[in-house]
Design a protein around this motif. Structure first.
Motif: not given
Length: 145
Positions: A91, A89, A94-95
């Protein structure tokens, strides 16, 4: 048992191989590497778009030891592929981007061939195996997979 970890550029692509042979009947350790290894791999791009070793030939010879062990793995069929980066997903992606990684996990049906050479004595065996490959980073030809 084999686990071959290769560090990133930040760690100068340091290879940390764990390799050991245990007798199935007695549990006695027959061979354990001290980390001295040569590797010859032939890579192919698989369904993830990353190049994975199609054939890996490891040669282990501990410093000061006459015994040499050759272990060759050749994958025949892709059993499972998990592209954690692609399927993440927003988030989680992005990590991954912040960590500069693109994790992919592969599982193959493979053939393993083991040769133990101790002076004039040579023992060789081969058989089917499950070969798992966890590819955390981005493709980097300097990593010498």
């Amino acid at each position: 048992m084999i686990y071959d970890f290769v560090g990133t550029k930040k760690y100068d692509y340091t290879r940390i191989p764990f390799f050991g042979i245990e007798d199935n009947e007695t549990g006695k350790m027959i061979y354990m590497t001290d980390g001295n290894v040569e590797l010859d791999s032939r890579v192919e791009t698989n369904s993830t778009g990353k190049a994975f070793p199609k054939v890996s030939r490891y040669i282990f010879q501990n410093n000061g030891d006459s015994k040499k062990v050759e272990f060759t793995i050749k994958w025949k069929q892709e059993i499972e592929m998990r592209n954690m980066y692609k399927n993440a997903n927003a988030a989680m992606k992005a990590a991954f981007i912040a960590l500069n990684i693109q994790p992919v996990y592969m599982r193959y049906y493979a053939t393993g061939t083991l040769k133990i050479i101790d002076g004039d004595q040579v023992e060789e065996t081969s058989g089917d195996m499950i070969y798992e490959y966890n590819y955390m980073g981005k493709p980097d030809p300097l990593a010498k997979i």
